[in-house]
Write an enzyme that holds these catalytic residues in place. Structure first.
Site, PDB file in Angstrom:
ATOM      1  N   MET A 291      66.528  60.715  61.819  1.00  0.00           N
ATOM      2  CA  MET A 291      65.987  62.053  61.574  1.00  0.00           C
ATOM      3  C   MET A 291      66.401  63.081  62.621  1.00  0.00           C
ATOM      4  O   MET A 291      65.881  64.195  62.647  1.00  0.00           O
ATOM      5  CB  MET A 291      64.465  62.060  61.435  1.00  0.00           C
ATOM      6  N   CYS A 292      67.309  62.726  63.494  1.00  0.00           N
ATOM      7  CA  CYS A 292      67.799  63.673  64.499  1.00  0.00           C
ATOM      8  C   CYS A 292      68.947  64.471  63.868  1.00  0.00           C
ATOM      9  O   CYS A 292      69.853  63.894  63.266  1.00  0.00           O
ATOM     10  CB  CYS A 292      68.282  62.895  65.722  1.00  0.00           C
ATOM     11  N   HIS A 293      68.895  65.772  64.013  1.00  0.00           N
ATOM     12  CA  HIS A 293      69.940  66.618  63.435  1.00  0.00           C
ATOM     13  C   HIS A 293      71.243  66.502  64.229  1.00  0.00           C
ATOM     14  O   HIS A 293      71.219  66.331  65.446  1.00  0.00           O
ATOM     15  CB  HIS A 293      69.500  68.085  63.443  1.00  0.00           C
TER      16      HIS A 293
ATOM     17  N   MET B 149      66.674  65.161  72.905  1.00  0.00           N
ATOM     18  CA  MET B 149      67.054  63.781  72.593  1.00  0.00           C
ATOM     19  C   MET B 149      68.482  63.512  73.047  1.00  0.00           C
ATOM     20  O   MET B 149      68.799  62.417  73.528  1.00  0.00           O
ATOM     21  CB  MET B 149      66.881  63.486  71.103  1.00  0.00           C
ATOM     22  N   GLU B 150      69.340  64.501  72.930  1.00  0.00           N
ATOM     23  CA  GLU B 150      70.724  64.347  73.391  1.00  0.00           C
ATOM     24  C   GLU B 150      70.769  64.129  74.904  1.00  0.00           C
ATOM     25  O   GLU B 150      71.502  63.264  75.402  1.00  0.00           O
ATOM     26  CB  GLU B 150      71.554  65.567  72.984  1.00  0.00           C
TER      27      GLU B 150
ATOM     28  N   ASP C 113      76.158  47.970  83.401  1.00  0.00           N
ATOM     29  CA  ASP C 113      77.246  47.136  82.887  1.00  0.00           C
ATOM     30  C   ASP C 113      78.374  47.002  83.908  1.00  0.00           C
ATOM     31  O   ASP C 113      78.928  45.910  84.089  1.00  0.00           O
ATOM     32  CB  ASP C 113      77.783  47.714  81.578  1.00  0.00           C
TER      33      ASP C 113
END
Length: 170
Positions: free
Chosen positions: A85-87, A121-122, A136
């Site tokens: 649901m993230c644009h 969110m980005e 890593d």
């Protein structure tokens, strides 16, 4: 609240589900474009020897921070593919800032966009992926030499958070 923290109608309205409870993407089509910026930060706790190896560019896999920077930027650009649901938004700028301390590396990711929805969110995806790349790259150095069953006793990613969010009219 909408994905950028704004109240959508009645406070009991759910923005990511419809009347039948089905998941839906928030409709931002009627919202005006605005300039937006979000900054997220986090840290990875490491052994002091590992931080020194990063600082001295002596990690066997290569330049840890350069690789993590690329990972962070890639994550920002692909957030819409990993968070439901993230644009998909037009990213206009990404800045990454690493800082090395005796026992940790911090990362701040700033994301800018011009559009109808925010970019928090980005920024968060950039931080978490950037720190995962650090892990890593240094995992061989972080494994416990004393106990093979105790893989990463001092390694953790912590304090991932949004530290700034701004929006201004164009």
């Amino acid at each position: 609240m909408s994905e950028d923290g704004e109240t959508a109608g009645d406070e009991t309205d759910l923005t990511h589900t419809d009347a039948e409870g089905e998941v839906q993407m928030v409709d931002v089509g009627d919202k005006p474009d605005t300039a937006r910026r979000a900054v997220a930060a986090g840290e990875i706790n490491l052994r002091p020897e590992t931080v020194e190896a990063i600082r001295d560019d002596e990690v066997s896999k290569g330049d840890v921070l350069a690789t993590a920077r690329v990972g962070a930027v890639q994550a920002v650009k692909h957030t819409w593919e990993t968070i439901p649901m993230c644009h998909q938004i037009p990213i206009t700028n990404v800045e990454t800032d690493f800082e090395l301390f005796a026992d940790r590396v911090t990362l701040e990711v700033a994301v800018e966009t011009t559009g109808k929805t925010g970019c928090e969110m980005e920024a968060l995806e950039g931080v978490t992926t950037g720190l995962n790349v650090v892990w890593d790259m240094v995992k061989a150095a972080e494994k416990s030499a004393e106990n093979a069953d105790d893989q990463y006793p001092e390694t953790s990613i912590d304090r991932v958070r949004v530290v700034e969010k701004t929006k201004r009219e164009l």
